[in-house]
Design a protein around this motif. Sequence first.
Motif, PDB file in Angstrom:
ATOM      1  N   LEU A 455     -78.306  -8.050   8.970  1.00 20.74           N
ATOM      2  CA  LEU A 455     -78.375  -8.582  10.344  1.00 20.74           C
ATOM      3  C   LEU A 455     -78.395 -10.103  10.262  1.00 20.74           C
ATOM      4  N   LYS A 456     -77.323 -10.724  10.795  1.00 22.39           N
ATOM      5  CA  LYS A 456     -77.159 -12.171  10.667  1.00 22.39           C
ATOM      6  C   LYS A 456     -78.013 -12.933  11.670  1.00 22.39           C
ATOM      7  N   GLY A 457     -78.446 -14.104  11.271  1.00 25.66           N
ATOM      8  CA  GLY A 457     -79.226 -14.972  12.148  1.00 25.66           C
ATOM      9  C   GLY A 457     -79.731 -16.154  11.355  1.00 25.66           C
ATOM     10  N   ALA A 458     -80.613 -16.938  11.945  1.00 26.67           N
ATOM     11  CA  ALA A 458     -81.177 -18.092  11.239  1.00 26.67           C
ATOM     12  C   ALA A 458     -81.894 -17.613   9.980  1.00 26.67           C
ATOM     13  N   VAL A 459     -82.640 -16.522  10.100  1.00 21.99           N
ATOM     14  CA  VAL A 459     -83.090 -15.782   8.921  1.00 21.99           C
ATOM     15  C   VAL A 459     -82.280 -14.487   8.934  1.00 21.99           C
ATOM     16  N   THR A 460     -81.478 -14.296   7.922  1.00 18.47           N
ATOM     17  CA  THR A 460     -80.673 -13.066   7.847  1.00 18.47           C
ATOM     18  C   THR A 460     -81.478 -12.014   7.099  1.00 18.47           C
ATOM     19  N   VAL A 461     -81.567 -10.814   7.684  1.00 16.29           N
ATOM     20  CA  VAL A 461     -82.315  -9.746   6.998  1.00 16.29           C
ATOM     21  C   VAL A 461     -81.330  -8.705   6.480  1.00 16.29           C
ATOM     22  N   ALA A 474     -79.682 -20.934   5.308  1.00 18.23           N
ATOM     23  CA  ALA A 474     -78.578 -21.486   6.102  1.00 18.23           C
ATOM     24  C   ALA A 474     -79.060 -22.568   7.070  1.00 18.23           C
ATOM     25  N   PRO A 475     -78.327 -23.690   7.164  1.00 22.81           N
ATOM     26  CA  PRO A 475     -78.645 -24.665   8.212  1.00 22.81           C
ATOM     27  C   PRO A 475     -78.139 -24.126   9.553  1.00 22.81           C
ATOM     28  N   ALA A 476     -78.762 -24.567  10.647  1.00 22.65           N
ATOM     29  CA  ALA A 476     -78.365 -24.057  11.961  1.00 22.65           C
ATOM     30  C   ALA A 476     -76.917 -24.410  12.290  1.00 22.65           C
ATOM     31  N   TRP A 477     -76.364 -25.414  11.619  1.00 25.96           N
ATOM     32  CA  TRP A 477     -74.949 -25.763  11.823  1.00 25.96           C
ATOM     33  C   TRP A 477     -74.022 -24.604  11.476  1.00 25.96           C
ATOM     34  N   LEU A 478     -74.530 -23.672  10.674  1.00 30.21           N
ATOM     35  CA  LEU A 478     -73.696 -22.537  10.257  1.00 30.21           C
ATOM     36  C   LEU A 478     -73.398 -21.591  11.420  1.00 30.21           C
ATOM     37  N   ALA A 479     -74.156 -21.728  12.511  1.00 24.89           N
ATOM     38  CA  ALA A 479     -73.898 -20.876  13.676  1.00 24.89           C
ATOM     39  C   ALA A 479     -72.629 -21.364  14.359  1.00 24.89           C
ATOM     40  N   ALA A 481     -68.239 -20.276  15.030  1.00 25.21           N
ATOM     41  CA  ALA A 481     -67.282 -19.166  15.021  1.00 25.21           C
ATOM     42  C   ALA A 481     -66.573 -19.074  13.677  1.00 25.21           C
ATOM     43  N   GLY A 482     -66.512 -17.880  13.151  1.00 28.68           N
ATOM     44  CA  GLY A 482     -65.792 -17.647  11.912  1.00 28.68           C
ATOM     45  C   GLY A 482     -66.646 -17.692  10.666  1.00 28.68           C
ATOM     46  N   ALA A 483     -67.865 -18.236  10.788  1.00 26.74           N
ATOM     47  CA  ALA A 483     -68.735 -18.300   9.596  1.00 26.74           C
ATOM     48  C   ALA A 483     -69.039 -16.889   9.095  1.00 26.74           C
ATOM     49  N   GLY A 484     -69.188 -15.953  10.024  1.00 26.03           N
ATOM     50  CA  GLY A 484     -69.463 -14.567   9.639  1.00 26.03           C
ATOM     51  C   GLY A 484     -68.264 -13.926   8.943  1.00 26.03           C
ATOM     52  N   ASP A 485     -67.058 -14.342   9.303  1.00 23.94           N
ATOM     53  CA  ASP A 485     -65.860 -13.806   8.652  1.00 23.94           C
ATOM     54  C   ASP A 485     -65.819 -14.239   7.185  1.00 23.94           C
ATOM     55  N   VAL A 486     -66.196 -15.485   6.949  1.00 21.92           N
ATOM     56  CA  VAL A 486     -66.228 -15.993   5.566  1.00 21.92           C
ATOM     57  C   VAL A 486     -67.256 -15.203   4.749  1.00 21.92           C
ATOM     58  N   LEU A 519     -75.493 -17.401  -1.234  1.00 23.34           N
ATOM     59  CA  LEU A 519     -74.348 -18.287  -1.546  1.00 23.34           C
ATOM     60  C   LEU A 519     -73.731 -18.845  -0.266  1.00 23.34           C
ATOM     61  N   HIS A 520     -73.636 -17.998   0.749  1.00 21.36           N
ATOM     62  CA  HIS A 520     -73.075 -18.412   2.036  1.00 21.36           C
ATOM     63  C   HIS A 520     -73.939 -19.506   2.662  1.00 21.36           C
ATOM     64  N   GLY A 521     -75.249 -19.302   2.634  1.00 24.04           N
ATOM     65  CA  GLY A 521     -76.161 -20.301   3.201  1.00 24.04           C
ATOM     66  C   GLY A 521     -76.087 -21.613   2.438  1.00 24.04           C
TER      67      GLY A 521
END
Length: 552
Positions: A455-461, A474-479, A481-486, A519-521
Motif C-alpha cells: 500500500l503506497k503512501g508517505a509510509v508504504t506498508v 521517500a521524500p514527499a516530492w515522490l508523490a 504522477a507515474g512514480a508508482g509506474d516506475v 530503492l524507489h524511495g
Amino acid sequence: MIEAWTADEIRAAEKPLLDAGTPLMDRAARALARTALADVARRRSAGSSPRLRLAGALGSDGVPGPGRVRPPRRHGVSRNAAHGARAVLLVGAGNNGGDALFAGAHLARSGMRVTAFLVASAVHAEGLAALEAAGGEVIARSELRVPVVVEQVAAADVVLDGLVGVGSRGALRPPSGGIVRALVESRAAAEATGAPWPWVIAVDVPSGIGVDDGSVPGPVLPADRTLTFGAHKPGLLLPPAAHVAGVVEVADVGLGAAQGPQVPGTLRMEEADAAAVLRVPGVRDHKYTRGVVGVVAGTEKYPGAGVLVAAGAVRSGAGMVRALGPTTVTDRILTRHPEVVTAGGRVQSWVLGPGIPSDGSDAGQDRRVYGALAAVTGVLDAEVTGGVVPAVIDAGAMAMLEHRLPEIAVLTPHAGELAELMRGLGHEVDRADIEAEPVRWARAAQRATGATVLLKGAVTVIVGSGVTFAQAEAPAWLATAGAGDVLAGLLGTLLAARADDVLADPSLTSRVAAAAVVLHGRAGALASGGGPVSATDVADALPRVIADVLAR
Ligand SMILES: NC(=O)C1=CN([C@@H]2O[C@H](COP(=O)(O)OP(=O)(O)OC[C@H]3O[C@@H](n4cnc5c(N)ncnc54)[C@H](O)[C@@H]3O)[C@@H](O)[C@H]2O)[C@@H](O)CC1
Ligand SMILES: Nc1ncnc2c1ncn2[C@@H]1O[C@H](COP(=O)(O)OP(=O)(O)O)[C@@H](O)[C@H]1O
Ligand SMILES: [K+]
C-alpha cells in the motif's frame, strides 16, 4: 533490519530484568534528560527562528514527517546552553509519567526551570519526590487548568510527553485527551502565525497512538523526537502514528536483543537488507538467467505508463523487458527504450495494469492481463502459460481479479485504489477510511485476496502473511504522477531476478517488495535533492542507487 516489539513483547523482555532489580526506569530517565538537554542546547546555539522550531516535525507539505530513524547529533554542544531553559512535563499515572518525572529532576538539577502537570491524582511517587527535591514546580491534578497548560507549553523550550506509554489503551481519556486537543490547536495556531512553539519529545511513544497497530484513535501531540526504550514499537514505524513520532531514537536500556520477539511482526528494511535481496549477476549469467520481465501496461489513453514501467524495469537491471500492447504504446516504449522487446515469449515475472483503465476500453490489453493472471494463479495449464511466475498487479489489473491470488502476486494500490478493491470485496470504505487505518486495511486485503499487499503512501506498508514492513524513505516530492509506474517496473525486475527463490519460498515476496520500496524511495530522494522530481528522474536515479546500496 529494524524490528519493532509490541507492548507485550516489551513487557516480557523487561520482566526478568525488573525481577532482578535492574534500574530500567533510571536508565530511561537519564537517557531522556540527556536527549532533552542536548536538543535544547543545540536549538539555542543554532538560534531558533519559528520556522526552525517547527522544522523537525513538519514535511514540506505541512504534514508531520514520516518518523525517519536517525541518531541525534549531540557532539559539540555545551550543556550550559540549556541553563535557564524551561521544560514542561506532561505526567500520566503510570511508569511513562515516572520516566518524565525522573528526567525532569535531572533537568532541574542541570539548571532548567521545570514544571510538571499531573493529569492523575496518583502518579509515580518516587519520581514525584525526586522532581520536588530537585526544585521542580508541580501542578497537581486538582489545580489543573487547560488554558494554563497551553500557556506554559507555548512558553516552554521543551516538552516531555509522559502521559502514557506502552500501557496505553485506546484514545486518550480526560483530562489528557482535552489537554492534548487544546495543545494541538495551539500548535496549529502557532504554525499559522509563525509564533514560537516548543520542541516536543515523546517519552517512549507519542501518548495516545496505537502502540501495536500504528492507529491514531484520538488527539496526539506531534513529537519532534521520540526517545523509545529498548526497541522500536510497531506504532513508531506504521502510519498514521509514524507521522506524529518525529525523529525516532532507541535508548538502550539493556533489554538485550536475545529477548525480543521470535518472529517480529513489524519490520523496517534498511539499505543492507535491500542489498541482500538484490541478485548481482555473475560470470555464468546471461540475460535469461537474470530474468525477463513481462510488461502489460499502457493504452492509447495512457501510453506514458507503459514507458515508465519499462523505464523502472530496464534501469533496475532486468535481463530483458518484454512489453506487450498496442503499437501506439510499444512504439513509444521503443523510442525511449530500444532495448525493450515487444514480441511475446517466456517471462520470469509480470507487471500488469499501469495505464490500463478498468473501463474495458482496451480489449487487447485486458485480454493480455487476463492471460498473464492465469499464469500467476496457475488456473491454466503450464503448457499454455509457460508456468507460474510472480507478478506485480497494479491499477486497472486490480479490477480484473477473478481468483484467489498466491503470495507471489503483489498488489500495489494507493489508498484510493485499495478502497476500490475493498468495496469490490463488499466493504463500505472510502479513501479517507484507508488513510485513517492503512495497516488494518492492507492486512484485510492481504487476507481477502491471498496476495502480498503493497500500500503506497508517505509510509508504504507491505503486508505478507504474518509480516508487515513499513518503509519511510521517500521524500514527499515522490508523490507525482507515474512514480508508482516506475516502482511497478522496478519490483518486476527484482521479482524476475529472484523468481526461483520466490516460487520456492513465497514468503520471500514481501521482502523483495520492501527492497523495491527502499530503492524507489532512495532514488526519489537522490533525484529530488530537496526539490521537485519527475517519475523519469526517479527511474534514471535507480542505477546509481543500486550501485551505492551494493557498495555499502
Ligand atoms: N516497566 C518498566 O520498568 C519500564 C517502563 N518504562 C516506562 O513505562 C511505560 C509503561 O508503564 P505502565 O505500564 O505503567 O503504563 P503507562 O505509563 O504507559 O500507562 C499506564 C497508565 O495510563 C493509563 N492509561 C492507559 N490508557 C489511557 C488512555 N487512553 N488515556 C488516559 N490514560 C490511559 C492507565 O490507566 C494507567 O494509569 C513505558 O512506556 C515506559 O515509558 C521505562 O521506565 C523503562 C522501564
Ligand atoms: N507524501 C508522500 N511522501 C512520500 N512518498 C509518497 C507520498 N505520497 C505518495 N508517495 C509515493 O509516490 C508514489 C506514487 O505512486 P502512485 O500513487 O501509484 O502514482 P502513479 O499511479 O501516478 O504512478 C508511491 O511510491 C508512493 O509511495
Ligand atoms: K508518552
